[in-house]
Scaffold this motif. Structure first.
Motif, PDB file in Angstrom:
ATOM      1  N   GLY A 300     -37.433  28.020  11.697  1.00  0.00           N
ATOM      2  CA  GLY A 300     -37.300  27.639  10.293  1.00  0.00           C
ATOM      3  C   GLY A 300     -37.436  26.142  10.092  1.00  0.00           C
ATOM      4  N   ILE A 301     -37.638  25.753   8.842  1.00  0.00           N
ATOM      5  CA  ILE A 301     -37.793  24.345   8.471  1.00  0.00           C
ATOM      6  C   ILE A 301     -36.416  23.778   8.128  1.00  0.00           C
ATOM      7  CG2 ILE A 301     -38.810  22.777   6.758  1.00  0.00           C
ATOM      8  CD1 ILE A 301     -41.123  24.799   6.528  1.00  0.00           C
ATOM      9  N   PRO A 302     -36.076  22.596   8.625  1.00  0.00           N
ATOM     10  CA  PRO A 302     -34.768  22.009   8.305  1.00  0.00           C
ATOM     11  C   PRO A 302     -34.522  21.979   6.801  1.00  0.00           C
ATOM     12  CG  PRO A 302     -35.868  20.710   9.996  1.00  0.00           C
ATOM     13  CD  PRO A 302     -36.860  21.739   9.531  1.00  0.00           C
ATOM     14  N   GLU A 303     -33.345  22.406   6.405  1.00  0.00           N
ATOM     15  CA  GLU A 303     -33.033  22.539   4.981  1.00  0.00           C
ATOM     16  C   GLU A 303     -33.170  21.215   4.232  1.00  0.00           C
ATOM     17  OE1 GLU A 303     -29.412  24.288   2.168  1.00  0.00           O
ATOM     18  OE2 GLU A 303     -29.378  24.558   4.345  1.00  0.00           O
ATOM     19  N   GLU A 304     -32.857  20.105   4.907  1.00  0.00           N
ATOM     20  CA  GLU A 304     -32.857  18.816   4.225  1.00  0.00           C
ATOM     21  C   GLU A 304     -34.249  18.332   3.833  1.00  0.00           C
ATOM     22  OE1 GLU A 304     -32.475  18.040   8.722  1.00  0.00           O
ATOM     23  OE2 GLU A 304     -31.632  19.400   7.218  1.00  0.00           O
ATOM     24  N   ILE A 305     -35.310  18.922   4.403  1.00  0.00           N
ATOM     25  CA  ILE A 305     -36.667  18.487   4.020  1.00  0.00           C
ATOM     26  C   ILE A 305     -37.441  19.571   3.279  1.00  0.00           C
ATOM     27  CG2 ILE A 305     -36.787  16.883   5.977  1.00  0.00           C
ATOM     28  CD1 ILE A 305     -38.771  18.840   7.294  1.00  0.00           C
ATOM     29  N   GLN A 306     -36.821  20.716   3.024  1.00  0.00           N
ATOM     30  CA  GLN A 306     -37.557  21.821   2.398  1.00  0.00           C
ATOM     31  C   GLN A 306     -38.062  21.479   0.996  1.00  0.00           C
ATOM     32  OE1 GLN A 306     -35.727  25.683   2.552  1.00  0.00           O
ATOM     33  NE2 GLN A 306     -35.244  25.541   4.731  1.00  0.00           N
ATOM     34  N   GLU A 307     -37.269  20.744   0.211  1.00  0.00           N
ATOM     35  CA  GLU A 307     -37.669  20.406  -1.150  1.00  0.00           C
ATOM     36  C   GLU A 307     -38.830  19.416  -1.183  1.00  0.00           C
ATOM     37  OE1 GLU A 307     -36.596  21.569  -4.128  1.00  0.00           O
ATOM     38  OE2 GLU A 307     -35.382  23.051  -3.059  1.00  0.00           O
ATOM     39  N   GLN A 308     -38.998  18.648  -0.090  1.00  0.00           N
ATOM     40  CA  GLN A 308     -40.046  17.619  -0.055  1.00  0.00           C
ATOM     41  C   GLN A 308     -41.169  17.961   0.919  1.00  0.00           C
ATOM     42  OE1 GLN A 308     -36.665  16.512   0.729  1.00  0.00           O
ATOM     43  NE2 GLN A 308     -36.257  16.378  -1.470  1.00  0.00           N
ATOM     44  N   ILE A 309     -41.239  19.225   1.348  1.00  0.00           N
ATOM     45  CA  ILE A 309     -42.135  19.587   2.443  1.00  0.00           C
ATOM     46  C   ILE A 309     -43.612  19.330   2.113  1.00  0.00           C
ATOM     47  CG2 ILE A 309     -42.471  22.004   1.788  1.00  0.00           C
ATOM     48  CD1 ILE A 309     -41.905  20.617   5.358  1.00  0.00           C
ATOM     49  N   PHE A 310     -43.974  19.328   0.822  1.00  0.00           N
ATOM     50  CA  PHE A 310     -45.372  19.109   0.451  1.00  0.00           C
ATOM     51  C   PHE A 310     -45.672  17.642   0.127  1.00  0.00           C
ATOM     52  CE2 PHE A 310     -44.794  23.664  -0.551  1.00  0.00           C
ATOM     53  CZ  PHE A 310     -45.799  24.175   0.241  1.00  0.00           C
ATOM     54  N   TYR A 311     -44.657  16.778   0.289  1.00  0.00           N
ATOM     55  CA  TYR A 311     -44.895  15.353   0.077  1.00  0.00           C
ATOM     56  C   TYR A 311     -45.596  14.771   1.296  1.00  0.00           C
ATOM     57  CZ  TYR A 311     -41.550  15.401  -3.833  1.00  0.00           C
ATOM     58  OH  TYR A 311     -40.896  15.665  -5.012  1.00  0.00           O
ATOM     59  N   PRO A 312     -46.454  13.759   1.098  1.00  0.00           N
ATOM     60  CA  PRO A 312     -47.067  13.092   2.259  1.00  0.00           C
ATOM     61  C   PRO A 312     -46.002  12.421   3.120  1.00  0.00           C
ATOM     62  CG  PRO A 312     -48.199  12.502   0.218  1.00  0.00           C
ATOM     63  CD  PRO A 312     -46.951  13.231  -0.179  1.00  0.00           C
ATOM     64  N   MET A 313     -46.243  12.424   4.424  1.00  0.00           N
ATOM     65  CA  MET A 313     -45.404  11.751   5.411  1.00  0.00           C
ATOM     66  C   MET A 313     -44.064  12.450   5.646  1.00  0.00           C
ATOM     67  SD  MET A 313     -47.729   9.549   5.780  1.00  0.00           S
ATOM     68  CE  MET A 313     -47.070   8.475   7.047  1.00  0.00           C
ATOM     69  N   ILE A 314     -43.890  13.665   5.112  1.00  0.00           N
ATOM     70  CA  ILE A 314     -42.666  14.431   5.366  1.00  0.00           C
ATOM     71  C   ILE A 314     -42.958  15.440   6.464  1.00  0.00           C
ATOM     72  CG2 ILE A 314     -40.945  15.997   4.415  1.00  0.00           C
ATOM     73  CD1 ILE A 314     -40.754  13.195   3.284  1.00  0.00           C
ATOM     74  N   THR A 315     -42.219  15.351   7.571  1.00  0.00           N
ATOM     75  CA  THR A 315     -42.432  16.256   8.697  1.00  0.00           C
ATOM     76  C   THR A 315     -41.137  16.445   9.463  1.00  0.00           C
ATOM     77  OG1 THR A 315     -43.681  16.616  10.750  1.00  0.00           O
ATOM     78  CG2 THR A 315     -43.194  14.333  10.167  1.00  0.00           C
ATOM     79  N   GLY A 316     -41.016  17.605  10.089  1.00  0.00           N
ATOM     80  CA  GLY A 316     -39.852  17.875  10.919  1.00  0.00           C
ATOM     81  C   GLY A 316     -40.110  17.626  12.394  1.00  0.00           C
ATOM     82  N   ARG A 317     -41.328  17.150  12.726  1.00  0.00           N
ATOM     83  CA  ARG A 317     -41.689  16.899  14.125  1.00  0.00           C
ATOM     84  C   ARG A 317     -41.915  15.410  14.354  1.00  0.00           C
ATOM     85  NH1 ARG A 317     -46.422  18.314  15.066  1.00  0.00           N
ATOM     86  NH2 ARG A 317     -47.110  18.864  12.964  1.00  0.00           N
ATOM     87  N   PRO A 318     -41.360  14.868  15.427  1.00  0.00           N
ATOM     88  CA  PRO A 318     -41.516  13.426  15.697  1.00  0.00           C
ATOM     89  C   PRO A 318     -42.972  13.001  15.816  1.00  0.00           C
ATOM     90  CG  PRO A 318     -39.834  14.397  17.129  1.00  0.00           C
ATOM     91  CD  PRO A 318     -40.500  15.529  16.419  1.00  0.00           C
ATOM     92  N   GLU A 319     -43.822  13.901  16.347  1.00  0.00           N
ATOM     93  CA  GLU A 319     -45.230  13.554  16.545  1.00  0.00           C
ATOM     94  C   GLU A 319     -46.097  13.871  15.333  1.00  0.00           C
ATOM     95  OE1 GLU A 319     -44.804  17.843  17.859  1.00  0.00           O
ATOM     96  OE2 GLU A 319     -43.623  15.997  17.871  1.00  0.00           O
ATOM     97  N   GLY A 320     -45.514  14.452  14.287  1.00  0.00           N
ATOM     98  CA  GLY A 320     -46.300  14.856  13.123  1.00  0.00           C
ATOM     99  C   GLY A 320     -46.543  13.708  12.156  1.00  0.00           C
ATOM    100  N   THR A 321     -47.631  13.834  11.369  1.00  0.00           N
ATOM    101  CA  THR A 321     -47.945  12.825  10.357  1.00  0.00           C
ATOM    102  C   THR A 321     -47.443  13.226   8.977  1.00  0.00           C
ATOM    103  OG1 THR A 321     -50.094  13.821   9.855  1.00  0.00           O
ATOM    104  CG2 THR A 321     -50.027  12.154  11.608  1.00  0.00           C
ATOM    105  N   GLY A 322     -47.145  14.497   8.784  1.00  0.00           N
ATOM    106  CA  GLY A 322     -46.668  14.947   7.484  1.00  0.00           C
ATOM    107  C   GLY A 322     -47.747  14.992   6.417  1.00  0.00           C
ATOM    108  N   LEU A 323     -49.012  15.133   6.820  1.00  0.00           N
ATOM    109  CA  LEU A 323     -50.117  15.142   5.862  1.00  0.00           C
ATOM    110  C   LEU A 323     -50.753  16.514   5.696  1.00  0.00           C
ATOM    111  CD1 LEU A 323     -51.873  11.789   6.857  1.00  0.00           C
ATOM    112  CD2 LEU A 323     -50.392  12.208   4.885  1.00  0.00           C
ATOM    113  N   GLY A 324     -50.590  17.390   6.677  1.00  0.00           N
ATOM    114  CA  GLY A 324     -51.264  18.693   6.649  1.00  0.00           C
ATOM    115  C   GLY A 324     -50.913  19.531   5.445  1.00  0.00           C
ATOM    116  N   LEU A 325     -49.627  19.650   5.122  1.00  0.00           N
ATOM    117  CA  LEU A 325     -49.209  20.489   4.003  1.00  0.00           C
ATOM    118  C   LEU A 325     -49.534  19.840   2.664  1.00  0.00           C
ATOM    119  CD1 LEU A 325     -45.786  21.873   5.285  1.00  0.00           C
ATOM    120  CD2 LEU A 325     -48.005  23.032   5.211  1.00  0.00           C
TER     121      LEU A 325
END
Length: 374
Positions: A300-325
């Motif tokens: 599952g996705i951490p609850e604290e970032i679920q509301e912002q999951i489609f924002y740029p640069m938001i990711t639950g992985r240290p190596e992620g860029t947060g741009l895909g979604l």
């Protein structure tokens, strides 16, 4: 001769068929005579199955509700109730507003029109409108910032190139190469933040072919020791849609890659397609919508970032860029659609909603598949 009563009835039901509000027509014995498509969607039952049945077949109601129905018929007056809780077959509970209106045509018996507004649906629409508005605002902000960053980056890179030509030492040129390399890396990141800005090149697209193409790409990328399986649940009745196939592939690929990474080499991903009738995306009502679910059974996705999951640069992985979604949401928005997400430990669902207009009279979809693939 033309039966005017039948003609009027057909005309009235044609009107009801096009309403987004669920409507149930009951006779004086509280037997269902008709439900409109919005009711079919809400109760998950067809007109044919509902006709001639007791109301309890489509919704579980208590004695107070039944008393209100009888009261509306006996006293021939409307009844309105707000935020009533009802349960549907299968145990699902929903909140509704309903309006009872008795009706009598000519010498016919009294009928009762039950009009239902699904309040959960209104809440969903409000959330979707908020998501679309936030996505648009965020995209505008990111584009403005990205353009401001790109200009000095170009100057920085150009200055480093000029400086490199004047340096006598190869060792010193290593430093200018670092500057140029980092400038190029930031330029690439900014371009990805901006995302695609091309107008979709729409043509007949089969959603199942898109999903199968992505599945094959993912399976090639999987490590040899990975135990990631695909379950396919396709609706064979779906027609082709008008869409940009490259954009659709990129969208599904971005979401599915995230699912694979969340599974960490062990788990199941489900591709599921269904049609939705009389469905609203944001503030726009559509007669037919394609729903595509991408489901994984990961942590599952951490609850604290679920509301912002489609924002740029938001990711639950240290190596992620947060741009895909963020890019995936932008691509679907350009098709008039929307991506939603729900997540809890053991199940994360990304749902893609796309307006569905029949692109071709030839339905070239494959047979329904429910199985597993690795």
């Amino acid at each position: 001769m033309v039966d005017k009563n039948n003609s009027n009835t057909n005309y009235q039901r044609n009107i009801l068929d096009n309403l987004s509000t669920a409507v149930v027509l009951l006779n004086s014995s509280l037997i269902i005579e008709y439900i409109n498509p919005a009711s079919e969607n809400l109760f998950q039952i067809s007109k044919r199955q509902a006709a001639g049945s007791q109301l309890n077949k489509v919704m579980h109601v208590d004695d107070d509700f039944i008393d209100r129905l009888h009261d509306a018929i006996i006293n021939f007056h409307p009844v309105t109730e707000h935020e009533a809780a009802i349960s549907l077959p299968g145990g699902r509970e929903i909140i509704i507003d309903y309006h009872l209106n008795p009706l009598q045509l000519a010498d016919q018996e009294i009928q009762l029109i039950l009009e239902i507004s699904h309040m959960d649906r209104h809440i969903r629409i409000a959330r979707e409108e908020k998501l679309l508005s936030e996505q648009s605002a965020t995209r505008s902000l990111v584009r403005g910032m990205a353009h401001e960053i790109k200009n000095p980056l170009g100057g920085l890179r150009g200055a480093a190139q000029l400086l490199e030509r004047e340096l006598p030492s190869t060792e010193l040129k290593e430093y200018t190469q670092i500057i140029i390399g980092e400038a190029d890396r930031l330029q690439s990141l900014v371009d990805r933040m901006l995302g695609p800005n091309n107008v979709p090149k729409k043509h007949n697209v089969n959603i199942h072919q898109i999903l199968e193409h992505v599945r094959q790409l993912i399976q090639v990328e999987l490590a040899e020791d990975a135990h990631v399986y695909f379950k396919l649940d396709y609706d064979p009745s779906l027609p082709d849609i008008m869409a940009d196939s490259d954009m659709m592939i990129q969208t599904v690929l971005n979401i599915t890659r995230n699912a694979v990474q969340a599974l960490n080499g062990n788990g199941e991903i489900t591709f599921k397609t269904r049609p939705l009738r009389n469905f609203t995306i944001g503030h726009t009502h559509h007669r037919l919508v394609l729903q595509t679910d991408i489901i994984d059974n990961g942590p599952g996705i951490p609850e604290e970032i679920q509301e912002q999951i489609f924002y740029p640069m938001i990711t639950g992985r240290p190596e992620g860029t947060g741009l895909g979604l963020s890019i995936a949401q932008s691509l679907i928005n350009q098709h008039g659609g929307l991506i939603k997400m729900s997540s809890r430990p053991g199940e994360t669902i990304f749902t893609i909603y796309l307006p569905l207009s029949v692109a071709s009279q030839d339905h070239k979809n494959g047979k329904k598949q429910i199985g597993e693939h690795k």
